[in-house]
Design a protein around this motif. Sequence first.
Motif, mmCIF file in Angstrom:
data_model
loop_
_atom_site.group_PDB
_atom_site.id
_atom_site.type_symbol
_atom_site.label_atom_id
_atom_site.label_comp_id
_atom_site.label_asym_id
_atom_site.label_seq_id
_atom_site.Cartn_x
_atom_site.Cartn_y
_atom_site.Cartn_z
ATOM 1 N N LEU A 194 0.831 -1.174 -0.053
ATOM 2 C CA LEU A 194 0.060 -0.149 -0.057
ATOM 3 C C LEU A 194 0.985 1.283 -0.097
ATOM 4 C CD1 LEU A 194 -2.589 -1.152 2.550
ATOM 5 C CD2 LEU A 194 -2.813 -0.925 0.316
ATOM 6 N N ASP A 195 1.949 1.308 0.812
ATOM 7 C CA ASP A 195 2.676 2.595 0.709
ATOM 8 C C ASP A 195 3.498 2.540 -0.600
ATOM 9 O OD1 ASP A 195 4.391 4.336 2.508
ATOM 10 O OD2 ASP A 195 5.939 2.984 2.054
ATOM 11 N N LEU A 196 4.080 1.682 -1.137
ATOM 12 C CA LEU A 196 4.686 1.859 -2.433
ATOM 13 C C LEU A 196 3.752 2.160 -3.433
ATOM 14 C CD1 LEU A 196 7.137 -1.295 -2.169
ATOM 15 C CD2 LEU A 196 7.541 0.926 -1.762
ATOM 16 N N VAL A 197 2.683 1.872 -3.318
ATOM 17 C CA VAL A 197 1.625 1.900 -4.560
ATOM 18 C C VAL A 197 1.301 3.403 -4.256
ATOM 19 C CG1 VAL A 197 -0.847 2.105 -5.226
ATOM 20 C CG2 VAL A 197 0.336 -0.147 -4.902
ATOM 21 N N LEU A 198 1.189 4.005 -3.117
ATOM 22 C CA LEU A 198 0.820 5.486 -3.118
ATOM 23 C C LEU A 198 1.933 6.038 -3.445
ATOM 24 C CD1 LEU A 198 -1.117 5.469 0.374
ATOM 25 C CD2 LEU A 198 -1.947 6.020 -1.786
ATOM 26 N N ASN A 199 3.332 5.740 -3.122
ATOM 27 C CA ASN A 199 4.263 6.399 -3.411
ATOM 28 C C ASN A 199 4.700 6.518 -4.835
ATOM 29 O OD1 ASN A 199 6.114 7.633 -1.322
ATOM 30 N ND2 ASN A 199 5.810 5.606 -0.576
ATOM 31 N N CYS A 200 3.691 5.746 -5.826
ATOM 32 C CA CYS A 200 3.766 5.499 -7.314
ATOM 33 C C CYS A 200 2.800 6.551 -7.799
ATOM 34 C CB CYS A 200 3.998 4.172 -7.826
ATOM 35 S SG CYS A 200 5.457 3.290 -7.530
ATOM 36 N N CYS A 201 1.847 7.188 -6.909
ATOM 37 C CA CYS A 201 0.892 7.755 -7.730
ATOM 38 C C CYS A 201 1.195 9.384 -7.980
ATOM 39 C CB CYS A 201 -0.515 7.838 -6.624
ATOM 40 S SG CYS A 201 -1.289 6.141 -6.943
ATOM 41 N N ARG A 202 0.825 9.775 -9.026
ATOM 42 C CA ARG A 202 1.018 11.146 -9.532
ATOM 43 C C ARG A 202 -0.066 11.906 -9.784
ATOM 44 N NH1 ARG A 202 5.837 13.488 -8.347
ATOM 45 N NH2 ARG A 202 7.730 12.423 -9.415
ATOM 46 N N GLY A 203 -1.194 11.943 -9.008
ATOM 47 C CA GLY A 203 -2.348 12.775 -9.224
ATOM 48 C C GLY A 203 -3.483 11.930 -10.051
ATOM 49 N N TYR A 204 -3.136 10.704 -10.467
ATOM 50 C CA TYR A 204 -4.169 10.066 -11.251
ATOM 51 C C TYR A 204 -4.640 8.800 -10.458
ATOM 52 C CZ TYR A 204 -2.138 12.814 -15.346
ATOM 53 O OH TYR A 204 -2.032 13.672 -16.210
ATOM 54 N N ARG A 205 -5.615 8.154 -11.012
ATOM 55 C CA ARG A 205 -6.174 7.013 -10.269
ATOM 56 C C ARG A 205 -5.289 5.849 -10.117
ATOM 57 N NH1 ARG A 205 -10.580 2.396 -10.110
ATOM 58 N NH2 ARG A 205 -10.596 2.127 -12.295
#
Length: 230
Positions: A194-205
């Motif tokens: 979960l932490d890594l996925v959030l760190n890969c988000c750039r304002g898109y779903r």
Amino acid sequence: MKPHSLHPWNVTPTEAREIQERFRNHVLQKNVARLRHIRHVAGVDVSIKNNRVIAAIVVLDFSSLEIIASSIHRQPVRFPYVPGLLTFRECPALLPAYEKIRVEPDLVLVDGQGIAHPRRFGLAAHLGVLLGKPTIGCAKSRLIGVYEEPHEEAGCYTDLFDGEELIGAVLRTRTNVKPLFISVGHKIELPTALDLVLNCCRGYRLPEPTRLAHQSAGGLLPSPRARYET
DNA sequence: GCGACAG
DNA sequence: ATCTTGTCGC
């Protein structure tokens, strides 16, 4: 960098389920050392066009989320879409695409379920075991499991259960937008995923790795072989 | 038998 | 997944 092919792909749906039952216990739900120094994150996705499978892999620099490599592989569709057997439709094309990549990813985000699957062996888990690499399942919708709707703010999430078993999480990657279904693929723990996925988000779903792989498979990014491949 | 069902 | 343009809302 050539993935192990431990079983045939030219199988019937019944044989495919047997293979999943045989490999489900190979999944490791434990963080491995390499997750502590992630440099390259890959995203994989597949599109179907004219009865052909188009598999795309994009490798990004983990800190800048900029593309540093990518590859595509096309081949005829050889397996129908059957809920729970997506791997047998997409993986045969993903493996050749993976072999073309020159940069070794430390983590792979997959557009599909990990262990949030009837036999705990969705595409992300299957690919992780075959590659012997950490993977995370990032599905856009639910396959199995029950959950409560997470709050609307980005970063909020709820647990995804199959009976008493925690199989994943429903994560809001962007405020007021439909959540993603995150589950362990291989060599990682859910909180870390979960932490890594959030760190890969750039304002898109969708997280950048998966989002860009999706565009690549759809033919929206500059040709890999024209820009990034050697 | 009926509904659900990653992409 | 795919067939497909503009449009409402933050």
